[in-house]
Every structure is written in structure tokens, then in C-alpha cells.
Design an enzyme around this catalytic site. Structure first.
Site, PDB file in Angstrom:
ATOM      1  N   HIS A 187       2.023   2.239  -3.365  1.00  0.00           N
ATOM      2  CA  HIS A 187       1.038   2.964  -4.178  1.00  0.00           C
ATOM      3  C   HIS A 187       1.173   4.482  -3.992  1.00  0.00           C
ATOM      4  O   HIS A 187       0.872   5.246  -4.911  1.00  0.00           O
ATOM      5  CB  HIS A 187      -0.395   2.568  -3.821  1.00  0.00           C
ATOM      6  CG  HIS A 187      -0.885   1.308  -4.486  1.00  0.00           C
ATOM      7  ND1 HIS A 187      -0.863   1.113  -5.844  1.00  0.00           N
ATOM      8  CD2 HIS A 187      -1.431   0.185  -3.961  1.00  0.00           C
ATOM      9  CE1 HIS A 187      -1.362  -0.086  -6.132  1.00  0.00           C
ATOM     10  NE2 HIS A 187      -1.707  -0.672  -5.013  1.00  0.00           N
ATOM     11  N   GLU A 211       0.816  -1.223   0.000  1.00  0.00           N
ATOM     12  CA  GLU A 211       0.000   0.000   0.000  1.00  0.00           C
ATOM     13  C   GLU A 211       0.844   1.266   0.000  1.00  0.00           C
ATOM     14  O   GLU A 211       0.519   2.225  -0.695  1.00  0.00           O
ATOM     15  CB  GLU A 211      -0.972  -0.008   1.192  1.00  0.00           C
ATOM     16  CG  GLU A 211      -1.919  -1.199   1.241  1.00  0.00           C
ATOM     17  CD  GLU A 211      -2.585  -1.513  -0.084  1.00  0.00           C
ATOM     18  OE1 GLU A 211      -2.814  -2.709  -0.372  1.00  0.00           O
ATOM     19  OE2 GLU A 211      -2.846  -0.583  -0.875  1.00  0.00           O
TER      20      GLU A 211
HETATM   21  C1  4LI Z   1      -1.693 -13.525  -8.062  1.00  0.00           C
HETATM   22  N1  4LI Z   1      -2.073 -14.283  -6.890  1.00  0.00           N
HETATM   23  C2  4LI Z   1      -2.760 -13.690  -5.890  1.00  0.00           C
HETATM   24  O1  4LI Z   1      -3.029 -12.513  -5.879  1.00  0.00           O
HETATM   25  C3  4LI Z   1      -3.086 -14.541  -4.730  1.00  0.00           C
HETATM   26  C4  4LI Z   1      -3.643 -15.815  -4.966  1.00  0.00           C
HETATM   27  C5  4LI Z   1      -3.966 -16.614  -3.854  1.00  0.00           C
HETATM   28  C6  4LI Z   1      -3.735 -16.186  -2.532  1.00  0.00           C
HETATM   29  C7  4LI Z   1      -3.158 -14.933  -2.309  1.00  0.00           C
HETATM   30  C8  4LI Z   1      -2.841 -14.538  -0.886  1.00  0.00           C
HETATM   31  C9  4LI Z   1      -2.824 -14.098  -3.402  1.00  0.00           C
HETATM   32  N2  4LI Z   1      -2.284 -12.825  -3.222  1.00  0.00           N
HETATM   33  C10 4LI Z   1      -2.986 -11.824  -2.597  1.00  0.00           C
HETATM   34  N3  4LI Z   1      -4.203 -12.122  -2.072  1.00  0.00           N
HETATM   35  C11 4LI Z   1      -4.823 -11.128  -1.398  1.00  0.00           C
HETATM   36  N4  4LI Z   1      -6.025 -11.394  -0.801  1.00  0.00           N
HETATM   37  C12 4LI Z   1      -6.372 -12.783  -0.531  1.00  0.00           C
HETATM   38  C13 4LI Z   1      -7.850 -12.997  -0.443  1.00  0.00           C
HETATM   39  N5  4LI Z   1      -8.445 -12.046   0.514  1.00  0.00           N
HETATM   40  C14 4LI Z   1      -9.801 -12.324   0.886  1.00  0.00           C
HETATM   41  C15 4LI Z   1     -10.681 -12.947  -0.024  1.00  0.00           C
HETATM   42  C16 4LI Z   1     -12.001 -13.197   0.358  1.00  0.00           C
HETATM   43  C17 4LI Z   1     -12.464 -12.836   1.620  1.00  0.00           C
HETATM   44  C18 4LI Z   1     -11.595 -12.231   2.533  1.00  0.00           C
HETATM   45  C19 4LI Z   1     -10.273 -11.972   2.155  1.00  0.00           C
HETATM   46 CL1  4LI Z   1      -9.199 -11.225   3.303  1.00  0.00          CL
HETATM   47  C20 4LI Z   1      -8.181 -10.642   0.175  1.00  0.00           C
HETATM   48  C21 4LI Z   1      -6.700 -10.392   0.033  1.00  0.00           C
HETATM   49  N6  4LI Z   1      -4.327  -9.881  -1.305  1.00  0.00           N
HETATM   50  C22 4LI Z   1      -3.113  -9.672  -1.869  1.00  0.00           C
HETATM   51  N7  4LI Z   1      -2.569  -8.464  -1.712  1.00  0.00           N
HETATM   52  C23 4LI Z   1      -1.149  -8.203  -2.013  1.00  0.00           C
HETATM   53  S1  4LI Z   1      -0.653  -7.114  -0.679  1.00  0.00           S
HETATM   54  C24 4LI Z   1      -2.221  -6.289  -0.725  1.00  0.00           C
HETATM   55  C25 4LI Z   1      -3.207  -7.450  -0.898  1.00  0.00           C
HETATM   56  C26 4LI Z   1      -4.538  -6.979  -1.496  1.00  0.00           C
HETATM   57  O2  4LI Z   1      -5.381  -6.492  -0.774  1.00  0.00           O
HETATM   58  N8  4LI Z   1      -4.707  -7.147  -2.830  1.00  0.00           N
HETATM   59  C27 4LI Z   1      -5.951  -6.772  -3.402  1.00  0.00           C
HETATM   60  N9  4LI Z   1      -2.420 -10.605  -2.533  1.00  0.00           N
HETATM   61 NI    NI Z   2      -2.598  -2.591  -4.863  1.00  0.00          NI
END
Ligand code: 4LI
Ligand code: NI
Length: 183
Positions: free
Chosen positions: A157, A154
Site C-alpha cells: 500500500h 500493507e
Molecule cells: C477474498 N477472501 C478473503 O478475503 C478471505 C476469506 C476468508 C478468510 C480469509 C483469511 C480471507 N482473506 C483475508 N482475511 C483477512 N481477515 C480475516 C478475518 N479477520 C478477522 C475477522 C473477524 C474478527 C477478527 C479477525 Cl482477525 C480479519 C482479517 N484479512 C486479509 N488480509 C489480506 S493481508 C491483510 C489482511 C486484512 O487485514 N485485510 C483487510 N485477507
Molecule cells: Ni489492504
């Protein structure tokens, strides 16, 4: 309420600018916006609300992603130890960091990027962040692993940096030296 139509996508130049410091105390409008950013994250993690409004789930959101080039971020998540983080932060700054790095084994996603970009995103495994919260309190947060990754994503960004800028171009899945996998 913030929905996906309010979130700018990766072709928008605002995501590649350095965002401006917020003059303290933050204005009523700035505080309101920060609260709305936090609400977006909470809504996006509630399956019923997320599907009703077509929200992509996220644990972090930065003001430039909603078209505001200001140094404000919101985070809402539990780390792997179950520690709860829920903050609206103003002028967050990484004041120190480890040499050691860490990366999500799954790669990273971003609400402003509508495609999967495979690859490890090397980040510092430990960081100390100073910031002001919505109430105007000075905070100093010592973060590690998943929490450190989210905050770095974040804060990037606010400096016009996207997660894919960190992925090794020659070998996206190269293990960064002096690093450990998370997840
Ligand atoms: C390409 N593969 C992938 O993205 C990836 C693929 C698999 C796993 C992960 C872990 C990945 N990676 C990743 N997954 C997340 N979420 C997992 C799901 N979750 C969530 C979903 C549903 C309900 C509640 C929640 Cl909590 C929300 C957050 N978030 C981020 N990031 C990077 S840091 C900022 C953060 C962010 O908010 N991104 C929008 N990365
Ligand atoms: Ni982002």
C-alpha cells in the site's frame, strides 16, 4: 476514532501513489495517527465494537488508506503458531526475502476494496523487515507465512500496489511455482 468513513476506497488515486518517508523523529501528530490506526484494528476485531460502529475487520492498515500518503503501517494479529504481532511501524522496508512464495488459500481482502476479488495472491514466504516503531526504536523483524503475507500486503500500500495486482490474470487460481498454500 477511525471508522469506515475515514477509509479511502479503491477509486481514490492516493492508493496508487508512492507514499513519502516520514522524517525521524516522527511528530506527535504522526505518532498519534499511528496509534489510532492500531486502535482501529483492535476495535475491528472486537465483535461488539465492530458491530456497534460498522467496522470491517482487518489485521493490517496503511496510512494511505486513511488519506495520508506517508510510509506508516499498523498490524495487529496472531499468526497460525499463536505468535502475537501488534505494531505501529514507520518507514518499514523489506531488506531481504526468500525465493519461495506463499499464498492464502482463501485469497486476500482489503479494507479499501468493497468487493471480493477471487484468486491466489503470490507473495514471498519469508521476509526480513526493518522499521522504526512508535517509540522510535529500530526494529528488524524476520517474518514467515501468514505474518509475511500481512506485512507485504500493507507495505504494498505504501508503494501504490493493491493485492489484486498480483493475481494471475489468465488463471487466478494457478498455483505459483515454488510456492506453498497457507490456511
Ligand atoms: C477474498 N477472501 C478473503 O478475503 C478471505 C476469506 C476468508 C478468510 C480469509 C483469511 C480471507 N482473506 C483475508 N482475511 C483477512 N481477515 C480475516 C478475518 N479477520 C478477522 C475477522 C473477524 C474478527 C477478527 C479477525 Cl482477525 C480479519 C482479517 N484479512 C486479509 N488480509 C489480506 S493481508 C491483510 C489482511 C486484512 O487485514 N485485510 C483487510 N485477507
Ligand atoms: Ni489492504
Amino acid at each position: 476514532m477511525i471508522t469506515m468513513k475515514d477509509i479511502v476506497r479503491e477509486d481514490n488515486p492516493i492508493l496508487y501513489k508512492v507514499a513519502k518517508e516520514v522524517d525521524l523523529p516522527a511528530s506527535k501528530k504522526e505518532k498519534e495517527t499511528l496509534k489510532e490506526m492500531l486502535t482501529y484494528l483492535k476495535n475491528s476485531q472486537d465483535d461488539a465494537i465492530a458491530s456497534k460502529y460498522g467496522l470491517r475487520p482487518g489485521v493490517g492498515l496503511a496510512a494511505p488508506q486513511i488519506g495520508l500518503s506517508k510510509r506508516m503501517i499498523a498490524v495487529h494479529f496472531q499468526d497460525l503458531d499463536g505468535r502475537q504481532y501488534s505494531y505501529g511501524l514507520i518507514n518499514p522496508k523489506i531488506v531481504s526475502h526468500s525465493v519461495e512464495k506463499a499464498f492464502l488459500t482463501t485469497g486476500e481482502g482489503c479494507l479499501s476494496v468493497d468487493r471480493d476479488i477471487p484468486g491466489y495472491v503470490p507473495r514471498y514466504s519469508k521476509i526480513t523487515v526493518k522499521a522504526t516503531d512508535i517509540e522510535g526504536n529500530e526494529l528488524k523483524l524476520r517474518l514467515k507465512d501468514y505474518a509475511a503475507i500481512v506485512f507485504q500486503h500493507e507495505i504494498d500500500h505504501l508503494n501504490g500496489v493493491m493485492f489484486f495486482d498480483h493475481i494471475n490474470k489468465q488463471d487466478p487460481f494457478a498455483i505459483p511455482e515454488n510456492s506453498h498454500p497457507i490456511g
